[in-house]
Design an enzyme around this catalytic site. Structure first.
Site, PDB file in Angstrom:
ATOM      1  N   ARG A 170     -29.544  -7.717  49.369  1.00 54.43           N
ATOM      2  CA  ARG A 170     -29.547  -7.113  48.038  1.00 54.43           C
ATOM      3  C   ARG A 170     -28.485  -6.027  48.033  1.00 54.43           C
ATOM      4  NH1 ARG A 170     -33.681  -3.906  47.312  1.00 54.43           N
ATOM      5  NH2 ARG A 170     -34.177  -3.811  49.511  1.00 54.43           N
ATOM      6  N   ARG A 247     -23.715  -2.519  67.430  1.00 57.96           N
ATOM      7  CA  ARG A 247     -22.454  -2.007  66.938  1.00 57.96           C
ATOM      8  C   ARG A 247     -22.456  -0.516  67.268  1.00 57.96           C
ATOM      9  NH1 ARG A 247     -17.575  -3.507  66.032  1.00 57.96           N
ATOM     10  NH2 ARG A 247     -16.655  -2.488  64.229  1.00 57.96           N
TER      11      ARG A 247
END
Ligand code: FDA
Length: 367
Positions: A170, A247
């Protein structure tokens, strides 16, 4: 002998330690870093509370969690309203009527919706197969090109065409003139910084810093009846099912003398692909500081190698499958409680970590 050895003086470990102490239990908290607070830690530089591991804004919809955290600090009225800088063009975030007005000159919700719809139709994407297609099918091409593409590609270190759609299920799009990033009822920054919260939680609890659990595991485990572990779950099991990927980020912090106000906002995102950092944080604005100087931090995303700071878990299928195997082992441990973002291999906001720690406390002390 301690009741609990708590590995990690971050939010999960500190809430657990505070609650255990309240129930008469003796805890030893260790952390491999030189400070308490985990990633929420703030350090005072030139009288300004610097968010050492990236901008931290407390927000929650849950009144109990808000009341809980307010025992340890007074919060100010800070509202997160980041700015996007795309090659010198300035836009409000999250995407809202102000953003649309700057982009297209639209002034009503219907005009803005029509513009987005028109761009979605023109792109003709029915079944998005990558992040680029997913984003365009949600917000159209202009917002994607100027405000999403460069930022996301820097964040993940690869082209949006190679990134999976699940990263952006979203996107926050709002058809009101509202620059408040969060929809939550409660939001703010603790006056005086986050570290003071941890000092209060860990008051009169034994805390040892600069101690890596894995460097003296057996000795440490013998000190307590139970272990609360908030480090990386794959490391706990000696990576036997493989390494979980993350990450990483690195931060470049500078004090700017004789600069009372560098960028006019706490958070400015750089959404082009040429600027190597994703954001600049100007810390004083979190607390409406009026000092003569300012402290800014540039946030650079980076590849993660074992040994680097793990920031964002890469929750793709490969890593989630590996995590499931570790979790199955963890679920069967009777002497170890796993908690926090690294043991769950999941991004959590602070209010979620407090909620999870209180749930574990409840379970632990009700039996
Ligand atoms: P955390 O990582 O804080 O603590 C774990 C501790 O365990 C660390 O101190 C670590 O050193 C220690 N440890 C690990 N292994 C060890 C070992 N082997 N031996 C000893 N110690 C060990 N949330 C939010 O609500 N609002 C926000 O604005 C933001 N912003 C934000 C920005 C960025 C860049 C990131 C990465 C994250 C956020 N967050 C956030 C999320 C927030 O940082 C997060 O919810 C908490 O830090 C999680 O607390 P934990 O205790 O789970 O982990």
């Amino acid at each position: 002998m301690y009741d609990y050895l708590i590995v990690g003086a971050g939010l999960f470990g500190s809430v657990f330690a505070y609650e255990a102490k309240k129930r008469g239990k003796k805890c030893l908290v260790i952390d491999k870093r030189a400070h308490i607070g985990g990633n929420v830690y703030t350090e005072k530089i030139e009288g300004i509370n610097v968010h050492k591991y990236g901008a931290h804004i407390f927000h929650t919809n849950n009144k109990e969690i808000w009341d809980y955290v307010n025992q340890f600090a007074d919060f100010n009225r800070y509202t997160n309203s980041p700015i996007a800088n795309f090659r010198g063009e300035i836009y409000n975030l999250p995407f809202n009527m102000n953003t649309f007005n700057t982009l297209w000159g639209t002034s009503t919700p219907d005009e803005a919706k029509a513009k987005i719809e028109q761009q979605k139709m023109a792109a003709g994407i029915t079944e998005p197969t990558n992040l680029e297609e997913q984003a365009i099918s949600l917000v159209g091409t202009d917002i994607y090109e100027k405000l999403i593409k460069g930022y996301t590609e820097k964040q993940w270190g690869r082209s949006a065409k190679e990134l999976p759609t699940f990263i952006i299920k979203r996107l926050p799009v709002r058809f009101t003139y509202d620059n408040n990033y969060f929809n939550d009822r409660f939001q703010g920054i603790p006056i005086g910084g986050y570290t003071a919260i941890f000092e209060k939680m860990l008051d009169e609890i034994d805390v040892k810093l600069n101690i890596d659990f894995f460097k003296q595991r057996e000795k440490l485990e013998r000190l307590a009846n139970k272990v609360v572990y908030t480090g990386m779950i794959d490391q706990y099991y000696d990576y036997k099912f493989g390494v979980l990927d993350y990450r990483s980020l690195h931060f470049e912090t500078n004090v700017l003398d004789n600069t009372p106000n560098y960028q006019g906002n706490a958070v400015v995102n750089y959404t082009d692909k040429e600027t190597p950092y994703t954001r600049i944080i100007e810390h004083k604005h979190f607390e409406f500081g009026t000092q003569e100087e300012t402290v800014i931090t540039k946030e650079f995303p980076s590849e993660w190698q074992p040994g680097d700071e793990p920031y964002y878990p890469i929750n793709d299928n490969k890593n989630n499958e590996i995590f499931k195997k570790y979790k199955a082992l963890a679920d069967n441990e009777s002497r170890v409680i796993f908690g926090g973002r690294l043991a769950n291999y999941k991004y959590f906001d602070m209010h979620q970590v407090i909620g999870a720690a209180l749930t574990k406390v409840e379970k632990e002390f009700s039996s």
